[in-house]
Write a protein that holds these residues in place. Structure first.
Motif, PDB file in Angstrom:
ATOM      1  N   SER A 186      -4.727   3.448  33.467  1.00 13.52           N
ATOM      2  CA  SER A 186      -5.232   4.539  34.304  1.00 13.52           C
ATOM      3  C   SER A 186      -5.313   5.824  33.479  1.00 13.52           C
ATOM      4  O   SER A 186      -4.561   6.018  32.526  1.00 13.52           O
ATOM      5  N   HIS A 187      -6.238   6.689  33.882  1.00 10.51           N
ATOM      6  CA  HIS A 187      -6.395   7.978  33.209  1.00 10.51           C
ATOM      7  C   HIS A 187      -5.179   8.865  33.468  1.00 10.51           C
ATOM      8  O   HIS A 187      -4.581   8.799  34.545  1.00 10.51           O
ATOM      9  N   PRO A 188      -4.845   9.726  32.513  1.00  8.59           N
ATOM     10  CA  PRO A 188      -3.782  10.704  32.777  1.00  8.59           C
ATOM     11  C   PRO A 188      -4.254  11.692  33.846  1.00  8.59           C
ATOM     12  O   PRO A 188      -5.448  11.988  33.957  1.00  8.59           O
ATOM     13  N   LEU A 189      -3.321  12.196  34.628  1.00 12.17           N
ATOM     14  CA  LEU A 189      -3.677  13.120  35.702  1.00 12.17           C
ATOM     15  C   LEU A 189      -4.348  14.381  35.170  1.00 12.17           C
ATOM     16  O   LEU A 189      -5.280  14.904  35.792  1.00 12.17           O
ATOM     17  N   TRP A 190      -3.905  14.877  34.003  1.00 13.71           N
ATOM     18  CA  TRP A 190      -4.529  16.082  33.467  1.00 13.71           C
ATOM     19  C   TRP A 190      -6.028  15.855  33.251  1.00 13.71           C
ATOM     20  O   TRP A 190      -6.824  16.768  33.472  1.00 13.71           O
ATOM     21  N   TYR A 191      -6.423  14.647  32.844  1.00 15.14           N
ATOM     22  CA  TYR A 191      -7.837  14.363  32.604  1.00 15.14           C
ATOM     23  C   TYR A 191      -8.632  14.417  33.923  1.00 15.14           C
ATOM     24  O   TYR A 191      -9.716  15.009  33.975  1.00 15.14           O
ATOM     25  N   LEU A 192      -8.092  13.841  34.973  1.00 14.34           N
ATOM     26  CA  LEU A 192      -8.771  13.878  36.272  1.00 14.34           C
ATOM     27  C   LEU A 192      -8.947  15.323  36.744  1.00 14.34           C
ATOM     28  O   LEU A 192      -9.976  15.676  37.325  1.00 14.34           O
ATOM     29  N   ASN A 193      -7.954  16.161  36.463  1.00 15.89           N
ATOM     30  CA  ASN A 193      -8.051  17.569  36.829  1.00 15.89           C
ATOM     31  C   ASN A 193      -9.124  18.292  36.017  1.00 15.89           C
ATOM     32  O   ASN A 193      -9.841  19.136  36.547  1.00 15.89           O
ATOM     33  N   LEU A 194      -9.266  17.940  34.739  1.00 19.95           N
ATOM     34  CA  LEU A 194     -10.308  18.569  33.920  1.00 19.95           C
ATOM     35  C   LEU A 194     -11.702  18.167  34.386  1.00 19.95           C
ATOM     36  O   LEU A 194     -12.642  18.966  34.281  1.00 19.95           O
ATOM     37  N   LEU A 195     -11.845  16.942  34.877  1.00 20.31           N
ATOM     38  CA  LEU A 195     -13.142  16.525  35.417  1.00 20.31           C
ATOM     39  C   LEU A 195     -13.539  17.403  36.598  1.00 20.31           C
ATOM     40  O   LEU A 195     -14.707  17.734  36.774  1.00 20.31           O
ATOM     41  N   ALA A 196     -12.560  17.756  37.422  1.00 21.93           N
ATOM     42  CA  ALA A 196     -12.811  18.576  38.601  1.00 21.93           C
ATOM     43  C   ALA A 196     -13.003  20.048  38.258  1.00 21.93           C
ATOM     44  O   ALA A 196     -13.770  20.749  38.918  1.00 21.93           O
ATOM     45  N   ASN A 197     -12.298  20.540  37.241  1.00 21.09           N
ATOM     46  CA  ASN A 197     -12.390  21.950  36.851  1.00 21.09           C
ATOM     47  C   ASN A 197     -12.193  22.055  35.343  1.00 21.09           C
ATOM     48  O   ASN A 197     -11.056  22.072  34.872  1.00 21.09           O
ATOM     49  N   PRO A 198     -13.285  22.139  34.577  1.00 22.61           N
ATOM     50  CA  PRO A 198     -13.174  22.131  33.119  1.00 22.61           C
ATOM     51  C   PRO A 198     -12.740  23.454  32.481  1.00 22.61           C
ATOM     52  O   PRO A 198     -12.531  23.503  31.269  1.00 22.61           O
ATOM     53  N   ALA A 199     -12.561  24.506  33.261  1.00 12.54           N
ATOM     54  CA  ALA A 199     -12.094  25.779  32.705  1.00 12.54           C
ATOM     55  C   ALA A 199     -10.587  25.695  32.486  1.00 12.54           C
ATOM     56  O   ALA A 199      -9.825  25.411  33.414  1.00 12.54           O
ATOM     57  N   VAL A 200     -10.148  25.913  31.243  1.00 11.91           N
ATOM     58  CA  VAL A 200      -8.736  25.770  30.887  1.00 11.91           C
ATOM     59  C   VAL A 200      -8.296  26.962  30.033  1.00 11.91           C
ATOM     60  O   VAL A 200      -9.119  27.775  29.622  1.00 11.91           O
ATOM     61  N   GLU A 201      -7.001  27.022  29.781  1.00 11.89           N
ATOM     62  CA  GLU A 201      -6.462  27.973  28.812  1.00 11.89           C
ATOM     63  C   GLU A 201      -5.612  27.183  27.842  1.00 11.89           C
ATOM     64  O   GLU A 201      -4.871  26.279  28.245  1.00 11.89           O
ATOM     65  N   LEU A 202      -5.730  27.518  26.566  1.00 13.37           N
ATOM     66  CA  LEU A 202      -4.974  26.833  25.518  1.00 13.37           C
ATOM     67  C   LEU A 202      -4.009  27.786  24.850  1.00 13.37           C
ATOM     68  O   LEU A 202      -4.274  28.981  24.755  1.00 13.37           O
ATOM     69  N   ARG A 203      -2.907  27.223  24.388  1.00 12.35           N
ATOM     70  CA  ARG A 203      -2.062  27.894  23.401  1.00 12.35           C
ATOM     71  C   ARG A 203      -2.039  26.950  22.226  1.00 12.35           C
ATOM     72  O   ARG A 203      -1.615  25.802  22.348  1.00 12.35           O
ATOM     73  N   VAL A 204      -2.514  27.462  21.106  1.00 18.39           N
ATOM     74  CA  VAL A 204      -2.467  26.715  19.848  1.00 18.39           C
ATOM     75  C   VAL A 204      -1.690  27.592  18.885  1.00 18.39           C
ATOM     76  O   VAL A 204      -2.172  28.647  18.458  1.00 18.39           O
ATOM     77  N   GLY A 205      -0.446  27.192  18.610  1.00 16.08           N
ATOM     78  CA  GLY A 205       0.428  28.059  17.833  1.00 16.08           C
ATOM     79  C   GLY A 205       0.615  29.363  18.589  1.00 16.08           C
ATOM     80  O   GLY A 205       0.772  29.370  19.818  1.00 16.08           O
ATOM     81  N   PRO A 206       0.552  30.503  17.901  1.00 17.05           N
ATOM     82  CA  PRO A 206       0.786  31.779  18.571  1.00 17.05           C
ATOM     83  C   PRO A 206      -0.407  32.292  19.373  1.00 17.05           C
ATOM     84  O   PRO A 206      -0.282  33.259  20.106  1.00 17.05           O
ATOM     85  N   GLU A 207      -1.550  31.637  19.253  1.00 10.89           N
ATOM     86  CA  GLU A 207      -2.764  32.133  19.902  1.00 10.89           C
ATOM     87  C   GLU A 207      -2.991  31.486  21.266  1.00 10.89           C
ATOM     88  O   GLU A 207      -2.850  30.283  21.425  1.00 10.89           O
ATOM     89  N   ARG A 208      -3.351  32.310  22.252  1.00 10.00           N
ATOM     90  CA  ARG A 208      -3.689  31.830  23.596  1.00 10.00           C
ATOM     91  C   ARG A 208      -5.111  32.286  23.885  1.00 10.00           C
ATOM     92  O   ARG A 208      -5.460  33.435  23.660  1.00 10.00           O
ATOM     93  N   PHE A 209      -5.945  31.348  24.413  1.00  8.97           N
ATOM     94  CA  PHE A 209      -7.342  31.690  24.667  1.00  8.97           C
ATOM     95  C   PHE A 209      -7.961  30.746  25.693  1.00  8.97           C
ATOM     96  O   PHE A 209      -7.506  29.624  25.869  1.00  8.97           O
ATOM     97  N   PRO A 210      -9.032  31.204  26.379  1.00  8.36           N
ATOM     98  CA  PRO A 210      -9.726  30.358  27.339  1.00  8.36           C
ATOM     99  C   PRO A 210     -10.619  29.359  26.611  1.00  8.36           C
ATOM    100  O   PRO A 210     -11.093  29.612  25.497  1.00  8.36           O
ATOM    101  N   ALA A 211     -10.852  28.231  27.270  1.00  3.48           N
ATOM    102  CA  ALA A 211     -11.711  27.188  26.710  1.00  3.48           C
ATOM    103  C   ALA A 211     -12.342  26.413  27.853  1.00  3.48           C
ATOM    104  O   ALA A 211     -11.944  26.546  29.012  1.00  3.48           O
ATOM    105  N   VAL A 212     -13.319  25.601  27.504  1.00  2.14           N
ATOM    106  CA  VAL A 212     -13.943  24.710  28.476  1.00  2.14           C
ATOM    107  C   VAL A 212     -13.810  23.284  27.950  1.00  2.14           C
ATOM    108  O   VAL A 212     -13.937  23.048  26.744  1.00  2.14           O
ATOM    109  N   ALA A 213     -13.526  22.367  28.861  1.00  4.49           N
ATOM    110  CA  ALA A 213     -13.313  20.957  28.512  1.00  4.49           C
ATOM    111  C   ALA A 213     -14.576  20.160  28.796  1.00  4.49           C
ATOM    112  O   ALA A 213     -15.200  20.337  29.847  1.00  4.49           O
ATOM    113  N   GLU A 214     -14.915  19.269  27.875  1.00  6.36           N
ATOM    114  CA  GLU A 214     -16.080  18.412  28.043  1.00  6.36           C
ATOM    115  C   GLU A 214     -15.754  17.025  27.490  1.00  6.36           C
ATOM    116  O   GLU A 214     -15.324  16.887  26.348  1.00  6.36           O
TER     117      GLU A 214
END
Length: 153
Positions: free
Chosen positions: A80-108
């Motif tokens: 089965s798909h992870p729940l986070w993936y099902l949520n991204l299908l419904a709303n692809p607007a996300v926020e990431l933290r990669v190391g010290p940087e935090r920024f908005p992103a879109v999932a595809e």
């Protein structure tokens, strides 16, 4: 963090104990600790729950494709798909933290052709992905996370 009524609302962290501990370390250190898992780079993914509308957070390993981040919906090779993936299908607007940087992103979700192009890199980053793929009939999705401009506020 989401802002609600002028106050920051913390994300609900995964109920998985190790994910919750790593997410807390990652966030509380400002992205200087907890940034790898099994030697693989990790990011924090904040997303909106498709049913609850609540802000949620998980830790995911990632690969790169140019400036974009790639995450794999392997769910440990589950059928089965992870729940986070099902949520991204419904709303692809996300926020990431990669190391010290935090920024908005879109999932595809990548097309089959794009996934095949990047798959060898992802298996190089985390060899277990090949075992996960071989162990399930489910099509394991690969998601591109592309930085977007911050919302005007």
């Amino acid at each position: 963090m989401a802002v609600e009524n002028g106050n920051e609302t913390p994300a609900q962290v995964s109920p998985s104990t190790w994910v919750a501990k790593q997410a807390e370390l990652y966030e509380s250190s400002g992205g200087t600790k907890g940034t790898t898992q099994l030697g693989v780079p990790c990011l924090l993914l904040d997303y909106v729950g498709r049913r609850s509308g609540a802000l949620r957070r998980t830790v995911l390993m990632y690969g790169r494709d140019g400036d974009d981040y790639l995450i794999v919906g392997s769910n440990g090779g589950s059928d089965s798909h992870p729940l986070w993936y099902l949520n991204l299908l419904a709303n692809p607007a996300v926020e990431l933290r990669v190391g010290p940087e935090r920024f908005p992103a879109v999932a595809e979700t990548l097309s089959a052709g794009e996934k095949e192009r990047v798959w060898p890199h992802l298996v190089e980053v985390f060899p277990r992905y090949a075992q996960y793929r071989d162990g399930t009939d489910r099509d394991i999705p690969v998601v591109r996370l592309r930085r977007t401009a911050p919302a005007a506020g």
